[in-house]
Scaffold this motif. Sequence first.
Motif, PDB file in Angstrom:
ATOM      1  N   THR A   1     -36.582  97.258 -12.639  1.00  0.00           N
ATOM      2  CA  THR A   1     -36.270  95.857 -12.934  1.00  0.00           C
ATOM      3  C   THR A   1     -37.149  94.883 -12.165  1.00  0.00           C
ATOM      4  OG1 THR A   1     -33.988  96.462 -13.416  1.00  0.00           O
ATOM      5  CG2 THR A   1     -34.400  94.156 -12.957  1.00  0.00           C
ATOM      6  N   ARG A   2     -37.501  95.204 -10.927  1.00  0.00           N
ATOM      7  CA  ARG A   2     -38.336  94.299 -10.113  1.00  0.00           C
ATOM      8  C   ARG A   2     -39.714  94.085 -10.724  1.00  0.00           C
ATOM      9  NH1 ARG A   2     -37.820  98.557  -6.495  1.00  0.00           N
ATOM     10  NH2 ARG A   2     -36.812  97.229  -4.966  1.00  0.00           N
ATOM     11  N   PHE A   3     -40.166  95.015 -11.570  1.00  0.00           N
ATOM     12  CA  PHE A   3     -41.493  94.910 -12.169  1.00  0.00           C
ATOM     13  C   PHE A   3     -41.460  94.528 -13.647  1.00  0.00           C
ATOM     14  CE2 PHE A   3     -41.847  98.099  -8.761  1.00  0.00           C
ATOM     15  CZ  PHE A   3     -42.805  97.476  -7.966  1.00  0.00           C
ATOM     16  N   VAL A   4     -40.400  94.947 -14.345  1.00  0.00           N
ATOM     17  CA  VAL A   4     -40.319  94.743 -15.796  1.00  0.00           C
ATOM     18  C   VAL A   4     -38.949  94.167 -16.121  1.00  0.00           C
ATOM     19  CG1 VAL A   4     -40.403  95.876 -18.052  1.00  0.00           C
ATOM     20  CG2 VAL A   4     -41.876  96.697 -16.200  1.00  0.00           C
ATOM     21  N   ALA A   5     -38.921  92.935 -16.596  1.00  0.00           N
ATOM     22  CA  ALA A   5     -37.651  92.243 -16.845  1.00  0.00           C
ATOM     23  C   ALA A   5     -36.949  92.698 -18.121  1.00  0.00           C
ATOM     24  CB  ALA A   5     -37.887  90.733 -16.904  1.00  0.00           C
ATOM     25  N   ASP A   6     -37.685  92.919 -19.182  1.00  0.00           N
ATOM     26  CA  ASP A   6     -37.091  93.245 -20.486  1.00  0.00           C
ATOM     27  C   ASP A   6     -36.489  94.652 -20.470  1.00  0.00           C
ATOM     28  OD1 ASP A   6     -36.787  94.305 -23.131  1.00  0.00           O
ATOM     29  OD2 ASP A   6     -38.116  92.755 -23.901  1.00  0.00           O
ATOM     30  N   PRO A   7     -35.163  94.782 -20.648  1.00  0.00           N
ATOM     31  CA  PRO A   7     -34.519  96.098 -20.531  1.00  0.00           C
ATOM     32  C   PRO A   7     -34.933  97.080 -21.625  1.00  0.00           C
ATOM     33  CG  PRO A   7     -32.939  94.443 -21.235  1.00  0.00           C
ATOM     34  CD  PRO A   7     -34.194  93.714 -20.887  1.00  0.00           C
ATOM     35  N   ILE A   8     -35.201  96.611 -22.819  1.00  0.00           N
ATOM     36  CA  ILE A   8     -35.605  97.522 -23.892  1.00  0.00           C
ATOM     37  C   ILE A   8     -37.016  98.036 -23.620  1.00  0.00           C
ATOM     38  CG2 ILE A   8     -36.154  97.694 -26.358  1.00  0.00           C
ATOM     39  CD1 ILE A   8     -33.778  95.783 -26.830  1.00  0.00           C
ATOM     40  N   TYR A   9     -37.922  97.135 -23.274  1.00  0.00           N
ATOM     41  CA  TYR A   9     -39.292  97.550 -22.942  1.00  0.00           C
ATOM     42  C   TYR A   9     -39.280  98.488 -21.741  1.00  0.00           C
ATOM     43  CZ  TYR A   9     -44.170  97.284 -21.445  1.00  0.00           C
ATOM     44  OH  TYR A   9     -45.443  97.599 -21.050  1.00  0.00           O
ATOM     45  N   ARG A  10     -38.429  98.220 -20.747  1.00  0.00           N
ATOM     46  CA  ARG A  10     -38.311  99.062 -19.562  1.00  0.00           C
ATOM     47  C   ARG A  10     -37.958 100.498 -19.952  1.00  0.00           C
ATOM     48  NH1 ARG A  10     -35.265  95.348 -16.729  1.00  0.00           N
ATOM     49  NH2 ARG A  10     -33.339  96.454 -17.142  1.00  0.00           N
ATOM     50  N   LEU A  11     -36.988 100.651 -20.838  1.00  0.00           N
ATOM     51  CA  LEU A  11     -36.562 101.995 -21.234  1.00  0.00           C
ATOM     52  C   LEU A  11     -37.628 102.696 -22.065  1.00  0.00           C
ATOM     53  CD1 LEU A  11     -32.814 101.267 -21.938  1.00  0.00           C
ATOM     54  CD2 LEU A  11     -33.776 102.610 -20.059  1.00  0.00           C
ATOM     55  N   GLU A  12     -38.280 101.966 -22.952  1.00  0.00           N
ATOM     56  CA  GLU A  12     -39.364 102.569 -23.732  1.00  0.00           C
ATOM     57  C   GLU A  12     -40.494 103.012 -22.805  1.00  0.00           C
ATOM     58  OE1 GLU A  12     -40.253  99.443 -26.501  1.00  0.00           O
ATOM     59  OE2 GLU A  12     -38.581  99.990 -27.822  1.00  0.00           O
ATOM     60  N   LEU A  13     -40.816 102.181 -21.840  1.00  0.00           N
ATOM     61  CA  LEU A  13     -41.846 102.484 -20.864  1.00  0.00           C
ATOM     62  C   LEU A  13     -41.485 103.743 -20.070  1.00  0.00           C
ATOM     63  CD1 LEU A  13     -44.472 101.345 -19.605  1.00  0.00           C
ATOM     64  CD2 LEU A  13     -43.034 100.023 -18.062  1.00  0.00           C
ATOM     65  N   LEU A  14     -40.245 103.808 -19.615  1.00  0.00           N
ATOM     66  CA  LEU A  14     -39.803 104.976 -18.852  1.00  0.00           C
ATOM     67  C   LEU A  14     -39.846 106.255 -19.687  1.00  0.00           C
ATOM     68  CD1 LEU A  14     -36.916 103.310 -16.865  1.00  0.00           C
ATOM     69  CD2 LEU A  14     -38.972 104.360 -15.874  1.00  0.00           C
ATOM     70  N   GLN A  15     -39.472 106.163 -20.952  1.00  0.00           N
ATOM     71  CA  GLN A  15     -39.556 107.337 -21.825  1.00  0.00           C
ATOM     72  C   GLN A  15     -41.000 107.812 -21.945  1.00  0.00           C
ATOM     73  OE1 GLN A  15     -37.524 105.621 -25.247  1.00  0.00           O
ATOM     74  NE2 GLN A  15     -35.836 107.058 -24.972  1.00  0.00           N
ATOM     75  N   ASP A  16     -41.929 106.877 -22.116  1.00  0.00           N
ATOM     76  CA  ASP A  16     -43.343 107.238 -22.249  1.00  0.00           C
ATOM     77  C   ASP A  16     -43.894 107.821 -20.960  1.00  0.00           C
ATOM     78  OD1 ASP A  16     -43.259 106.322 -24.868  1.00  0.00           O
ATOM     79  OD2 ASP A  16     -44.238 104.411 -24.413  1.00  0.00           O
TER      80      ASP A  16
END
Length: 195
Positions: A62-77
């Motif tokens: 969260t400290r680096f990426v605010a958007d929760p949907i983008y955060r989860l997609e990013l983490l999956q990748d």
Amino acid sequence: MRSTLALLVALTLAVPALAQPQDAQEREALRSFLEDTISDADSFEDRYDAEVWLVDMSGRLTRFVADPIYRLELLQDIHAAAVQAELPPELVLAVIEVESHFDRFAVSRAGAQGMMQVMPFWKDEIGRPDDNLTLNKTNFAYGCRILQFYLQKENGRLHKALARYNGSVGSRVYSNKVYRAWSRHWRTDPLDWSE
């Protein structure tokens, strides 16, 4: 995974550049390794483990990426590329934090691109000149495979492999930064940081 993504979003809301090897043999070995291993993979075999890891890491990101949907997609990748390359995803997160602070459009003074700061010459080296290193999946595939190669070359010694990844062989400045990011923000299981 779409319903899992929605659940995770709800839960989350509640809760230096890669240097080209100087040695011609090493450069050819890395080029061949990249050419043979760049690919996509779905890394989560167990839904529960996926949800636990994604929720935990999403809160940390969260400290680096605010958007929760983008955060989860990013983490999956990130997880998929790390697992495909047999790397701890938490180590990859630490590398990305140090390299780009999760900015997919980051470009270094040396021309390295994307979150993992991959040098564009690798695209030509492996015959994929049209690859876009600002696309996260592509960037993670290259970066994770390059780090995997150096970890294998250094027999799992993290400091030495990270120095090679960064092009700072003989120095621990970069690897110490990655270690600090990993221990402060991403650590879940122990990693052997001894030499």
